[in-house]
Design a protein around this motif. Structure first.
Motif, mmCIF file in Angstrom:
data_model
loop_
_atom_site.group_PDB
_atom_site.id
_atom_site.type_symbol
_atom_site.label_atom_id
_atom_site.label_comp_id
_atom_site.label_asym_id
_atom_site.label_seq_id
_atom_site.Cartn_x
_atom_site.Cartn_y
_atom_site.Cartn_z
ATOM 1 N N GLU A 132 -0.400 1.212 4.409
ATOM 2 C CA GLU A 132 -0.896 0.282 5.665
ATOM 3 C C GLU A 132 -1.767 -0.756 5.209
ATOM 4 N N GLU A 133 -2.512 -0.637 4.110
ATOM 5 C CA GLU A 133 -3.538 -1.531 3.663
ATOM 6 C C GLU A 133 -3.298 -2.199 2.252
ATOM 7 N N ASP A 134 -2.127 -1.737 1.740
ATOM 8 C CA ASP A 134 -1.736 -2.490 0.524
ATOM 9 C C ASP A 134 -2.804 -2.261 -0.572
ATOM 10 N N ASN A 145 -2.221 -12.560 5.637
ATOM 11 C CA ASN A 145 -2.260 -11.270 6.035
ATOM 12 C C ASN A 145 -1.678 -11.141 7.579
ATOM 13 N N LEU A 182 -0.391 -8.777 10.668
ATOM 14 C CA LEU A 182 -0.398 -7.403 11.356
ATOM 15 C C LEU A 182 0.956 -7.293 12.178
ATOM 16 N N LYS A 185 8.556 -4.596 7.282
ATOM 17 C CA LYS A 185 7.397 -4.795 6.223
ATOM 18 C C LYS A 185 8.282 -5.010 4.936
ATOM 19 N N SER A 223 6.988 -8.201 2.770
ATOM 20 C CA SER A 223 6.170 -8.071 1.715
ATOM 21 C C SER A 223 6.181 -8.721 0.519
ATOM 22 N N ARG A 241 0.813 -10.334 2.893
ATOM 23 C CA ARG A 241 0.181 -9.035 3.053
ATOM 24 C C ARG A 241 0.638 -8.449 4.512
ATOM 25 N N THR A 271 0.178 -5.284 7.187
ATOM 26 C CA THR A 271 -0.634 -4.287 7.430
ATOM 27 C C THR A 271 0.258 -3.689 9.117
ATOM 28 N N TYR A 301 -7.677 -2.187 14.923
ATOM 29 C CA TYR A 301 -7.863 -2.804 13.507
ATOM 30 C C TYR A 301 -8.310 -4.365 13.590
ATOM 31 N N ASN A 318 -11.130 -6.638 11.525
ATOM 32 C CA ASN A 318 -10.293 -7.559 10.613
ATOM 33 C C ASN A 318 -9.780 -8.734 11.322
#
Length: 216
Positions: free
Chosen positions: A23-25, A81, A83, A96, A100, A104, A106, A117, A121
């Motif tokens: 989920e957060e790499d 990033n 979401l 994803k 990816s 990034r 999430t 989240y 963030n």
């Protein structure tokens, strides 16, 4: 993660680490015996393990490899990033995988998780499923727009309906755009790329920095 003969007894912890890495790499490096590393891969897919060093190891090689991984990770950290919010796990994984290589990503599976989240963030973009149980996409967008600290986060709806009536209903909520879930990979990735390119261009020409790109 420095392994030991305890790895057989920490399955729950390994599942937690797997979820965090997905989920957060997060960057996961394992140090242990061949058997210990193999045991971990029964729970954590090898694709999520950045590197694995068998004991006894060459410290110089380990440091060099970790330095290289950190540099690569820093390059990743500079990426935008996104979401991704959707209650369909299969769709989440597919999108994803598509994004990816450039961004990034999430992932969360509900509107409530999305709100939790963004409380801590600030993603560069939210791709938000329009139709979700409990807390729908429109409700999430409404809550984001009602918070001064969050209202500048761009939100693009993901919708499975492309008829005019459905699209007009989506656009009436004034998101930063919408994307059809049926879009081909190349077109969806291109649309996200174009959104960020337009946003960058408009920021350069808008001193307030409040103007954003929109899709479509």
């Amino acid at each position: 993660m420095y392994l030991g003969d305890f790895v057989d007894e920490i399955t729950g912890t390994l599942v937690y680490i797997k979820d965090i890495c997905t989920e957060e790499d997060k960057l996961l490096i394992l140090v242990g015996t061949a058997n210990e590393i193999e045991t971990v891969t029964h729970t954590i897919p090898k694709a999520l393990i950045a590197a694995a060093f068998e004991r006894p190891f060459d410290m110089q090689k380990l440091v060099a490899q970790v330095d290289w991984l950190l540099e690569a990770s820093n390059d990743l950290a500079r990426r935008k990033n996104i979401l991704l919010v959707d209650d369909d796990g299969t769709f989440l994984k597919m999108i994803k995988d598509w994004l990816s290589t450039k961004y990034r990503i999430t992932i969360v599976t509900s509107g409530a998780q999305a709100l939790m989240y963004i409380a801590d963030n600030k993603p560069d973009l939210i791709l938000l499923d329009y139709e979700m149980p409990v807390t729908s996409g429109p409700q999430v967008l409404e809550m984001i727009r009602s918070e001064t600290r969050l209202d500048s986060i761009p939100v693009i709806f993901l919708t499975g309906k492309g008829d005019r009536e459905s699209v007009m209903k989506v656009l009436a909520l004034k998101p930063d755009g919408y994307l059809l879930k049926s879009m081909e990979r190349s077109k969806l990735v291109a649309a996200i790329d174009e959104f960020f390119e337009k946003r960058k261009y408009q920021k350069l020409h808008d001193p307030s920095g409040t103007t954003g790109g929109r899709i479509p």
